[in-house]
Scaffold this motif. Structure first.
Motif, short mmCIF file in Angstrom:
data_model
loop_
_atom_site.label_atom_id
_atom_site.label_comp_id
_atom_site.label_asym_id
_atom_site.label_seq_id
_atom_site.Cartn_x
_atom_site.Cartn_y
_atom_site.Cartn_z
N LYS A 293 -5.56 4.81 6.93
CA LYS A 293 -4.34 5.36 6.44
C LYS A 293 -2.92 4.48 6.78
CE LYS A 293 -1.51 8.91 5.08
NZ LYS A 293 -1.61 9.75 3.93
N THR A 294 -2.81 4.13 8.07
CA THR A 294 -1.83 3.21 8.40
C THR A 294 -1.66 1.91 7.80
OG1 THR A 294 -2.21 4.29 10.68
CG2 THR A 294 -0.69 2.41 10.62
N LYS A 295 -3.06 1.71 7.68
CA LYS A 295 -3.08 0.09 7.00
C LYS A 295 -2.80 0.30 5.59
CE LYS A 295 -7.11 -2.97 6.25
NZ LYS A 295 -8.61 -2.98 6.24
N ALA A 296 -3.14 1.68 4.96
CA ALA A 296 -2.77 1.72 3.42
C ALA A 296 -1.33 1.92 3.15
CB ALA A 296 -3.74 2.92 2.94
N ILE A 297 -0.62 2.53 4.26
CA ILE A 297 0.65 2.63 4.14
C ILE A 297 1.51 1.44 4.14
CG2 ILE A 297 2.85 3.80 5.13
CD1 ILE A 297 1.16 6.04 6.11
N MET A 298 1.03 0.52 4.99
CA MET A 298 1.64 -0.83 5.27
C MET A 298 1.52 -1.56 4.20
SD MET A 298 3.20 -0.07 8.01
CE MET A 298 4.19 -1.42 8.54
#
Lengths: 723, 570
Positions: A293-298
């Protein structure tokens, strides 16, 4: 346990206190003033020429001294200037009052001392003087400003209509200001810096709002660097944050930024919720999900060209890592003030990581010109080129100095200058009372007149509004009747209720608690003196409620006048003054306004001018109280130029300058000032009103009661010995 | 619960400078700093009465940070010097002595502070503009194509710190090392904006100074046992490096503000360890050779990596992170999951090294802007002093790179400057006074105070009872030994001026520094051949000295301007 200090010495005690304070501040007033070194309890040292700071640093114990310091502080908070002049002026006023009471044993008062103690007699005497001072301040001062002084005013604007600022005038104004606030080897440099800053930050159409923004966030807009000479101070385009990048990725082209106020990485559980782990696999999947999720947001931020992430909280390592991978620079742990400044400049609301993920555009991003590290004396800062959406063009001031104390002094002075300018850029409404010839002699009617319609010179031959008050003291039957008629005249005033109602909502919120107190006091001052009068007064009030309300209203208006500093209030005043144009014949309220940006040359010009016109006014006055008050104020005003010219000799000494000025005024020639530099009339005006208010406060105190909680020494007079 | 307590009234003192107490404390401080100044300066031993660390030094930064100053005026003075030193490293004592002298000299005159401050400022700007001008006779250009002047600069700094306890040979060795370390930090192919690398100073106490050395790359200290366990890598190409900034110890990271309930029998430790081993597998499949971690690596993961011939080093510490990132070109990894392939970096080679009793793991870079300076000295206090001196020298070299000029040292700049100011105020006072309300007499008085303050700074270079002279042509400084027989034959007694640029064989006139002289024009514009030929000049950093001059005078002005001191007694 109570012990009371004799209040007979109220003015005397106040004078003693003020004289001690004067001795301290007069050494750092004006261009010849020197520095004062203050130590903080923490051991830091601070250099200052700021009168307010000095007074606060003294931690005075004497109650009157504390009251004076409070008055100065509240004055400074508003105007940012004039603390030292405040003390000097107050001291001279007290001196004048003291001299008068010593000399003049009031023949009128002598009649009734048999029954009352001398002390109480004195108190009532002070009360009348304070009354007269208040009346002067609310009803006469504005008139003198408007009718006499205004012809001498210069403007800081090169054209009054468009309000285009004249750079050279601003330079002169700031130079004169900093002369009194920073060390004399730096004042030119600092005033130039302020001037540059002003012109770099403001667009031509930017209004008061910019001042508010800069004033509110001045701490965030400057950076102090110790160990460099003062001359290395400079202005930097863009915003400098006192933080380093957590990760920095150089970028160019179309750069966008987002602000976040919470961690981007989703957490296991939020506050108040419970997360139940049933298996190891579940834990691993959730960790994996968080990571993805974090990766996707960034990644998403990256795809939207976001190159800068500004966060008010600390972000986890994971976020920092993926930001770096995606070429996003991160600044963390910003203070809420910094975040709110950025938000005000670019008008951006915080980015909230989307719950449901989509490829749509992120709404809360803003363009940035650049973002790069800035190194000042081997410390790294974040340098942002924000694109402003308001009238403020972001610039930061880098203040250098050998010691932190000096930097703080400069910061303080710059902030004060900003406050001073903020006041200068406002219009000042002047409302005052003037009289025309009236046939009745006793019946005074109040009218509101627009100064545009009738602009009448005050006629000294008429009874002022104080006259009834004055006469009651004399225990004169006639006077009582006069008062009666006077009040009755009020009752004759027919003001439709509707109009009153429309007015009251405006005036009520502007009354501060102290004002109400004073209002009540003025209302009841008649009754305090003479019981019989009260008897007359009260039935009158009962009988005629219209009179009461009118009266109450009038007093409120006069308070309104003295507080007219806020431009928004102007709107509420005008309807009133227009509504009642044809009410009477004899006394009239005039309202006029002093345009923004009025200045006068420095070197006591304002004081000498006001002194001159007040003396003229006093000569025409018939009433002893009024004459006396005007004389005292006029003479006290001269105290300020006297201090300023203390070190000058020969042609430039004070007596010479004064005689030259008076001669020029008598022959209607323009005043010639020996000094360059300008000062704000607004500031001077506000100072005068603040001092008069402070003085009335002092005079109305009849007794100081010291409450001893602990068995310790009474400190009432000790603070003076300490100094 | 907050407790309200009445504030005590402050103590307010007027005209603080005139009090005896301030004068004595100022003169004590002045005695301390003057006696430390220069190559023959006396050392100070600072120790706390309650025991602990003893510091032997003659450097302003160490001295002032250990002194406990209570009087506010002295506090202003010392903090302003400390701030100067922390931004320029050099010329702290110069600044302190000049400031004290100036305050003392001006106080004696009894002029009004306004005049004093105004004129001081004029004289300062006169100095600055002269030192920055082309015609300045006491500065020389720094030529980066040869090491000569740079070596002179470094050597001058080393010799002026006697507490380092270096012999002449050791001074030469350390100067060369410092210069090498500095040159290693300059990137080879830099265009436009240069970003300097970093020299890391590695302590090796108890060794001979001659054993000090400079190595490109980074040294990580390890115990011998640890080092033995590391397997040698045989690889011809560069080594792939992964640098972690997050912990690899298997801690469960921040779970948020709510509660996490773990059912019975579920072992999170195992789950995290699984995750770590997965990470290890990814590292293996990415062909990483070297894993470095700022924090702790779980022993199982370490074992696992070692089994697959990957070197794993943990507990690197935060200070080494930045140089490591820079040197290897990695991006510190903060994730336990998927790692982006471009966050790996590389080193050319690794090896183990032993210096003295210490063992190091040495990372050799492909392209060096990071180097390690292994610094040895006999004992702790001398090592501390040497380390400070090396940092000063490196900083001075950086400053010189920005502004490639050096001032003549050994006191020649000061005497030259004093001669220039005297001449200028004597012959052309109108240009200085211009529109001011000061008189010429006031200017003469202040200029004399200013110049003698400058000259007494130089005077404090001499601690052995010798005399100081100045020549009437260049305005340089010449010192003569204490018990020299007679005044007649100066050229034989004097050999070289303070900076070493001129020798006494020229036809020169000398006079004692403290005696009164006619103002003369010191010769400006240095001849090029003079600079070229001299190999043993004493030089000072221009940037640091200029700022020192400014700070000294600004601080003196500040202190002279004080009319009250308000002490908060709370």
């Amino acid at each position: 346990m109570l012990s009371s200090m004799a209040a007979a010495g109220s003015v005397k005690a106040a004078l003693q206190v003020a004289e001690v304070l004067e001795a301290i501040v007069s050494c750092c007033v004006g261009p010849e003033g020197r520095q004062v070194l203050c130590t903080k309890p923490t051991g830091e040292v601070l250099l200052s020429r700021n009168g307010g700071r000095l007074l606060e640093a003294l931690h005075l114990e004497h109650p009157i001294a504390r009251m004076i310091v409070d008055c100065v502080s509240s004055h400074l908070k508003k105007t940012g200037d004039g603390a030292k002049t405040f003390i000097i002026f107050l001291c001279h006023l007290l001196r004048g009052l003291h001299a008068i009471t010593d000399r003049e044993k009031d023949p009128l008062m002598c009649e009734n001392i048999q029954t009352q103690g001398r002390h109480w007699k004195n108190c009532s005497r002070w009360k009348f003087i304070s009354q007269a001072l208040l009346t002067f301040q609310t009803q006469i001062l504005d008139g003198i400003m408007d009718q006499y002084l205004s012809r001498h005013f210069l403007s800081i604007f090169s054209s009054a209509k468009e309000r285009t600022l004249c750079r050279s005038s601003l330079e002169l104004l700031l130079e004169a200001y900093f002369c009194g606030r920073v060390g004399r080897n730096n004042h030119k440099f600092i005033s130039q810096l302020m001037c540059d800053y002003f012109f770099k930050c403001m667009t031509c159409k930017s209004g008061i709002g910019v001042f508010e923004l800069v004033d509110d966030h001045f701490v965030e807009l400057n950076v102090g660097v110790t160990g460099l000479p003062v001359s290395d101070s400079r202005i930097i385009a863009g915003l400098v944050l006192q933080k380093d990048f957590s990760v920095y990725r150089p970028a160019d082209g179309d750069m966008r930024m987002v602000i976040v106020t919470e961690t981007i990485q989703p957490l296991f559980s939020t506050s108040g919720s419970e997360f139940i782990l049933n298996s190891e696999a579940q834990f691993q999947t959730s960790q994996f999900w968080i990571m993805e999720k974090t990766k996707a947001i960034m990644k998403h931020l990256h795809s939207q060209n976001v190159k800068l992430l500004i966060s008010s909280v600390k972000q986890p390592d994971l976020v920092i890592y993926y930001a770096g991978v995606n070429g996003i620079s991160v600044v963390e742990c910003l203070s809420s003030e910094e975040v709110s400044l950025i938000r005000r400049i670019i008008g951006l609301s915080p980015f909230v990581p989307p719950q449901a993920f989509s490829q749509c555009e992120i709404p809360n991003t803003a363009l940035v010109k650049f973002c790069k590290p800035l190194i000042l004396r081997s410390k790294r800062y974040v340098h942002l080129g924000l694109i402003s959406t308001c009238a403020f063009i972001p610039h930061s001031i880098v203040l250098c100095g050998p010691v932190q104390g000096l930097i703080e002094q400069h910061e303080d002075a710059l902030h004060g200058a900003l406050k001073m300018l903020r006041q200068l850029f406002k219009d000042l409404d002047l409302n005052y009372m003037t009289q025309t010839n009236d046939q009745n002699g006793t019946s005074s009617l109040f009218i509101y007149k627009n100064s545009g319609e009738s602009y009448q010179a005050p006629d000294p031959g008429n009874g002022l509004i104080q006259r009834p008050y004055q006469d009651t003291v004399v225990e004169n039957k006639d006077a009582l009747e006069k008062t009666q008629t006077y009040l009755k005249v009020h009752s004759n005033l027919v003001i439709p209720d509707v109009e009153l109602e429309t007015y009251i909502p405006y005036s009520t919120p502007t009354l501060t608690p102290t004002d109400t107190f004073q209002t009540v006091e003025t209302l009841t001052c008649l009754s305090l003196e003479r019981n019989r009068l009260t008897d007359y007064y009260e039935p009158l009030l009962k009988n005629n409620s219209t009179a009461y309300s009118t009266r109450g209203n009038r007093i409120e208006i006069s308070y309104e006048n003295l507080q007219v500093t806020n431009i928004t209030r102007k709107g509420s005043m005008l309807p009133v003054s227009c509504k009642l144009p044809n009410m009477g014949t004899s006394q009239s309220y005039l309202s006029s306004s002093m345009p923004a940006g009025c200045v006068l040359p420095v070197g006591g010009n304002f004081e000498i001018l006001l002194h001159y016109y007040l003396l003229n006014y006093a000569k025409k006055c018939h009433q002893s109280e009024e004459t006396m008050v005007s004389m005292i104020i006029a003479n006290a005003l001269l105290g300020i130029p006297k201090v300023l010219y203390k070190s000058k000799t020969g042609k430039y000494s004070f007596p010479h300058t004064y005689i030259r000025a008076v001669h020029a005024l008598q022959t209607n020639q323009p005043l010639v000032s020996s000094q360059t530099g300008l000062e704000s009339v607004m500031g001077k005006y506000q100072l005068l009103t603040s001092v008069l208010q402070c003085l009335t406060k002092i005079l109305t105190i009849d007794m100081v009661i010291t409450v001893k909680r602990h068995p310790q020494k009474v400190h009432n007079q000790d603070s003076e010995d300490e100094l | 619960m907050s407790r309200l307590e009445a504030k005590k009234p402050s103590l307010c003192k007027s005209e603080p400078l005139t009090t005896e107490r301030v004068r004595t404390t100022l003169s004590v401080l002045k005695r301390i700093v003057t006696s430390c100044y220069g190559p023959s300066g006396r050392l100070k031993q600072l120790h706390n009465g309650f025991g602990g660390y003893v510091c032997t030094t003659s450097q302003s930064s160490a001295l002032l940070s250990h002194l406990l100053v209570t009087h506010p005026i002295l506090k202003i003075l010392t903090t302003s010097i400390q701030n100067h030193v922390s931004s320029f490293s050099d010329c702290g004592l110069f600044t302190a002595i000049l400031c004290c002298n100036l305050i003392e000299n001006v106080q004696r005159l009894g002029l009004t502070p306004t005049t004093v401050i105004r004129l001081n400022k004029h004289l300062l700007s006169l100095c600055i503009s002269y030192l920055k001008s082309e015609t300045c006779g006491c500065r020389i250009p720094v030529d980066f194509s040869s090491t000569q002047i740079l070596l002179c600069l470094v050597r001058s700094i080393l010799t002026s710190k006697p507490a380092c306890m270096l012999t002449r040979k050791e001074t030469e060795h350390v100067s060369a090392l410092i210069l090498r370390a500095f040159l290693l930090t300059i990137p080879e192919n830099a265009e436009g904006h240069i970003i300097l690398g970093k020299s890391l100073i590695v302590p090796l106490k108890g060794q001979r100074v001659i054993d000090s050395t400079v190595l490109p790359g980074i040294l990580i200290e390890m115990s011998e046992v640890q080092l033995m366990r590391l397997l040698p890598i045989k690889k011809s190409t560069a080594l792939k490096v992964a640098l972690f900034c997050t912990t690899l110890s298997g801690d469960i990271s921040d779970t948020g503000e709510g509660t996490v309930v773990v059912s019975y029998g579920v072992s999170l430790e195992n789950a995290v360890l699984d995750q770590l081993l997965n990470l290890g597998r990814q590292l293996i499949s990415d062909h990483v050779d070297l894993v470095l971690c700022q924090k702790v690596i779980h022993p199982s993961l370490k074992q696992f990596l070692n089994m697959h011939r990957i070197i794993a080093i943990d507990r690197i510490g935060v200070t080494l992170m930045e140089p490591l990132t820079k040197m290897t070109g990695t991006q510190p990894i903060g994730s336990l999951g998927s790692i982006c392939p471009n966050s790996y970096g590389s080193v050319k080679d690794v090896c183990t090294a032993k210096f003295g009793s210490k063992h190091f793991f040495h990372l050799i870079p492909n392209e060096a802007t990071i180097c390690s300076l292994l610094l040895c000295n006999r004992n702790d206090t001398a090592w501390d002093e040497l380390k400070l001196t090396c940092q000063t020298a490196l900083h001075v070299l950086q400053l010189t790179l920005k502004e490639p000029w050096a001032l003549l040292g050994g006191g020649c700049t000061e005497t030259h400057l004093a001669a220039y100011i005297r001449h200028k105020t004597h012959n052309d006072p109108e240009s200085i006074l211009k529109d001011d309300e000061c008189t010429q007499t006031e200017l003469q008085l202040i200029a004399e105070a200013f110049c003698s303050a400058l000259e007494s700074v130089v005077g404090s270079l001499e601690h052995d009872g010798g005399d100081i002279l100045t020549d009437m042509k260049y305005g340089h400084l010449w010192s003569v030994q204490a018990d020299s027989p007679c005044v007649a034959n100066w050229p034989d007694l004097l050999s070289q001026c303070g900076c070493g640029l001129y020798n006494s064989q020229e036809e020169l006139n000398w006079s004692f520094l403290r005696s009164t002289r006619h103002p003369f024009v010191p010769q400006s514009c240095l001849p090029h051949e003079a600079v070229g030929s001299a190999s043993n000049l004493i030089l000072d950093c221009l940037t640091a000295k200029l700022s020192g001059l400014q700070v000294a005078i600004e601080t003196a002005n500040l202190i002279l301007d004080l009319s009250y001191v308000i002490e908060d007694k709370n």
